[in-house]
Write a protein that holds these residues in place. Structure first.
Motif: not given
Length: 827
Positions: A561-562, A564, A616
């Protein structure tokens, strides 16, 4: 800095002086020498790692040679500075984690480099004095390749390894077996085992073709043939290595287990002839010489024809021909006395110095560097060259705009030698060293009075230093994290690093593409004021992205998540908008996307600035739809998945959490603490907590550390934000202590043990670990304080020294008893 392997014997080495008076640390001259020694050692270790540990470069052979020579001069003047871990006695570099670690049967040593014909003559005269006659020698071209070690067991190639640190290397057998012309089996007769040293190289002509292809494909371009060889041999897939036209030339002998039908060769030239009989490639340039004049003749010939060979060379290696004489002459701790390497002078060209800019390193040091018209020299195209510091700029007398003499020292890193003053036209301007940090704006200052280097004191928050430290965590000498290189560190800490260039391009009329694949261009007349165009460009871009990391403390807590939303700017080909009906589920992004007009399409632009997700996959769809005669653009953010860079980084971080304590110490960027000091501290204290709690005296008492490093370690832990980094790493699961077997009996407590020569059951590191685990001190040289010397094969001068001093001597069997019984084994 190319190093050629040879057999090993050892000579006495000065230790950190236990006999120094207590006041010696306060003497200004020694204190200055200790500081300079630490700085030089750090630079040399970094250069050696870059050179031997992969396909990257850090400094020129000539610059490396100068640093080593300065280190040696310091150690000769202040013997207490020299330790068994000093860079002056080390060979090779730390081992990559990409391949299996293997131990060389005989240590692969370095060579003494000489730079003048007078030094070659002096070496030859020394051989003549020591041997009592004018020696026959073999002169060979010094191949600029990657050193490898081949082992044939019963005539079959069973293993191939890179040099590594001289004791251990990387197992690259499968890749080496793809090299054309290298036999996998030897014709009889052959010894039970033979260890053959040589160089893997990339043919010069083929390298030119590779470089042209890489440039055409806009891929990473190897800077020279040596790097191409290193990168090609270290491919994880042997098929990729096989696709490269690598070649091999043998030149050295390690182990030869003789048989009745295959006795050991008695001369160097006889060994070369045996290699040729086995059809193992050797250099046709190797020549048997019977006088110094013949050696000088060969040096002169290849100096004029150095580019006529199929491979790059940087000098001539001269070896005593008689192998029995080689054994008699022996070796120092890192080089054989029976060989030397003459290095050719660096090549020089002229080019224009366009600018002098500065770079901020991870320690805050601000280094000027020259930006030049690209020029081809010594095998590669050069456009940048370091100028070290402001005093060096003044000393050289170079001005921005000068025609300069550029020297590609040692065929590695370029050096600005001097300006061509006679052609100045008055348009040249002097360089002015900035007074504030170009990265964070903090006022620059020397670390202490008298330093020539300026540093940015904003260690905590300076973006350039933060980036440098994060990158350093991933280096091979630290935690060796796959996926954490320079570009990844910039993406994590300075995602908007290229934003000023993007704004300037927009203001100049170029097209830019954002993460929604919108192609943006300012709508202002060409004659609009520059300030107005820059303001319009800034307003058109997305808001600046916040970095994923504010310092290295958060590194190990990163997750998918960090990563992304880590977007960076790079040059790339423009995308074609994805058009089509807007799905009912898609959202209108009116505040981000222009409401009217066609999306601009770059005209005549092969590459534009593009904002893209670094870790990503690109998962944004841009769609167009007309309503009421007006065209609207919609962006749909689809589910984001990590790309290869993101997956590799997360996996690398997870693996790094369980690595050795000494690597953690190096990764923390404590000034003066490199792998050597870190290993010593980790071995003595076992945990980061214990190191933090130790006094300066306790730290300084560790062999290979000393007062300067001890004070640096203690000072580091006094800083609040440093301790916060440690706490964050601990919370993220980083292992901050080494596992120790407390049940091991401390049989060697109070004993100082020296191991010399080759042991059958232990590598040098394994023997040292066995001593340390039982509470003993593993020393690198023999003195009156030595308790016992363990001798293996080719023990050399340390055994002689022990006998002279009356120090007890044990064989390997005795070493086993010593480990089990301690001092009782000496009676």
């Amino acid at each position: 800095m190319a190093i050629i392997p040879h057999d090993e014997t050892m000579e006495p080495m000065s230790t950190p002086s236990d006999d120094l008076p207590a006041t010696i640390e306060s003497e200004p001259e020694l204190a200055a020498a200790q500081t300079r020694w630490s700085e030089l050692a750090e630079q040399v270790d970094a250069a050696r790692e870059a050179y031997h540990g992969g396909d990257s470069l850090l400094m020129a052979d000539a610059q490396y040679d100068e640093l080593i020579h300065e280190l040696r001069a310091l150690e000769e003047r202040f013997p207490q500075l020299r330790t068994p871990k000093s860079p002056t006695v080390q060979v090779g570099a730390p081992i990559s984690s990409d391949f299996e670690r293997v131990t060389h049967p005989e240590r692969m040593l370095s060579l003494d480099d000489v730079f003048s014909l007078d030094e070659v003559r002096a070496w030859y005269q020394r051989m003549e004095r020591e041997l009592g006659a004018e020696p026959a020698v073999v002169a060979e071209v010094k191949i600029d390749g990657l050193a490898v070690d081949l082992i044939y067991d019963d005539g079959v190639l069973t293993r191939a390894a890179t040099r590594g640190d001289g004791r251990e290397g990387e197992n690259v057998t499968a890749n080496v077996k793809t090299i054309a012309g290298l036999p996998h089996t030897l014709p009889a007769p052959y010894p039970a085992r033979v260890e053959i040293r040589g160089e893997v190289y990339f043919p010069s002509e083929k390298f030119a073709e590779l470089k042209a292809a890489q440039e055409a494909a806009k891929e990473k371009v190897y800077v020279n043939a040596r790097n191409a060889a290193a990168g090609s041999l270290r491919q994880k897939n042997p098929a990729d290595t096989a696709a490269r036209p690598l070649a091999f030339l043998a030149h050295g002998l390690g182990v030869w287990d003789a048989t009745k039908t295959a006795p050991a060769p008695i001369t160097q030239m006889g060994f070369i002839e045996q290699l040729r009989a086995w059809q193992i490639p050797t250099s046709d340039a190797a020549r048997l010489a019977h006088s110094i004049d013949e050696v000088i003749e060969m040096i002169a010939y290849h100096g004029e024809h150095r580019h006529d060979l199929a491979h790059e060379i940087d000098g001539i290696v001269v070896k005593v021909n008689d192998i029995a004489a080689q054994r008699e002459l022996g070796a120092t701790s890192r080089t054989p006395r029976w060989a030397c390497a003459y290095k050719y002078p660096p090549e020089e060209v002229t080019t224009r110095l366009l600018d002098i800019q500065v770079n901020v390193g991870r320690t805050g040091r601000v280094t000027p560097f020259g930006v030049m018209d690209p020029v081809f020299v010594a095998g590669s195209t050069v456009s940048l060259a370091t100028l070290h510091n402001r005093d060096e700029v003044a000393r050289k007398g170079v001005l921005i705009g000068d025609l300069i003499v550029l020297r590609k020292a040692g065929d590695v890193i370029p050096e600005i030698v001097a300006p061509v003053v006679d052609v100045r036209d008055g348009s040249e301007v002097a360089f002015v060293m900035p007074s504030t940090c170009p990265s964070c704006g903090t006022e620059l200052a020397p670390a202490k009075e008298g330093d020539v280097d300026l540093r940015c004191p904003n260690r905590k928050d300076c973006p350039a230093q933060v980036t440098g430290r994060v990158e350093h965590v991933g280096t091979r000498g630290a935690l060796d994290i796959e996926g954490l290189g320079e570009e990844a560190a910039i993406a994590l800490t300075q995602p908007e690093a290229k934003r000023p260039e993007v704004i300037a391009a927009l203001a100049d009329g170029a097209t830019v593409e954002d993460e929604f694949r919108r192609q943006l261009r300012i709508d202002l007349p060409e004659d609009a004021p520059a300030a107005e165009r820059l303001a319009a460009a800034e307003a058109l871009l997305p808001a600046p992205a916040e970095p994923a990391l504010v310092n290295e403390g958060g590194l190990f807590a990163l997750d998918v998540d960090d990563l992304r939303d880590v977007f960076v700017w790079r040059k790339a080909k423009p995308s074609a908008p994805i058009l089509g009906e807007l799905p009912e589920t898609a959202g209108k992004v009116a505040e981000l996307i222009a409401a009217a007009g066609e999306a601009p399409t770059p005209v005549g632009e092969d590459e534009i600035w593009v904002r893209y997700p670094y870790f990503s996959k690109q998962r944004t769809a841009v769609r167009q739809r007309s309503r009421g005669g007006v065209k609207y653009y919609f962006a749909e953010r689809l589910p984001i998945e990590p790309n290869a860079a993101g997956t590799e980084l997360i996996a690398g971080l997870n693996r790094a959490k369980s690595k050795e304590l000494w690597r953690v110490l190096v990764a923390l960027s404590i000034r003066h603490v490199g792998p050597t000091a870190a290993r010593a501290l980790a071995q003595r204290f076992g945990s980061l907590e214990a190191i933090e709690a130790a006094s300066i005296e306790q730290l300084a008492d560790v062999e290979g550390v000393g007062r300067i490093i001890a004070e640096s370690v203690a000072a580091w832990f006094e800083v609040d934000w440093h301790r916060e980094i440690v706490a964050a790493w601990r919370a993220a699961g980083v292992q901050l202590a080494d596992d120790r077997d407390e049940s091991t009996e401390q049989t060697l407590a109070g004993l100082t043990v020296v191991v010399t020569g080759s042991l059958q059951g232990y590598t040098r590191d394994e023997a040292k670990e066995a001593i340390l685990a039982r509470g003993g001190k593993a020393a690198g040289s023999v003195s009156k304080k030595t308790s016992v010397v363990i001798v293996g094969e080719n023990a050399g001068s340390k055994e002689t020294k022990a006998r002279e001093l009356g120090v007890p001597i044990l064989t390997e069997d005795g070493f086993e008893r010593l480990l089990a019984e301690g001092e009782a084994a000496l009676s």
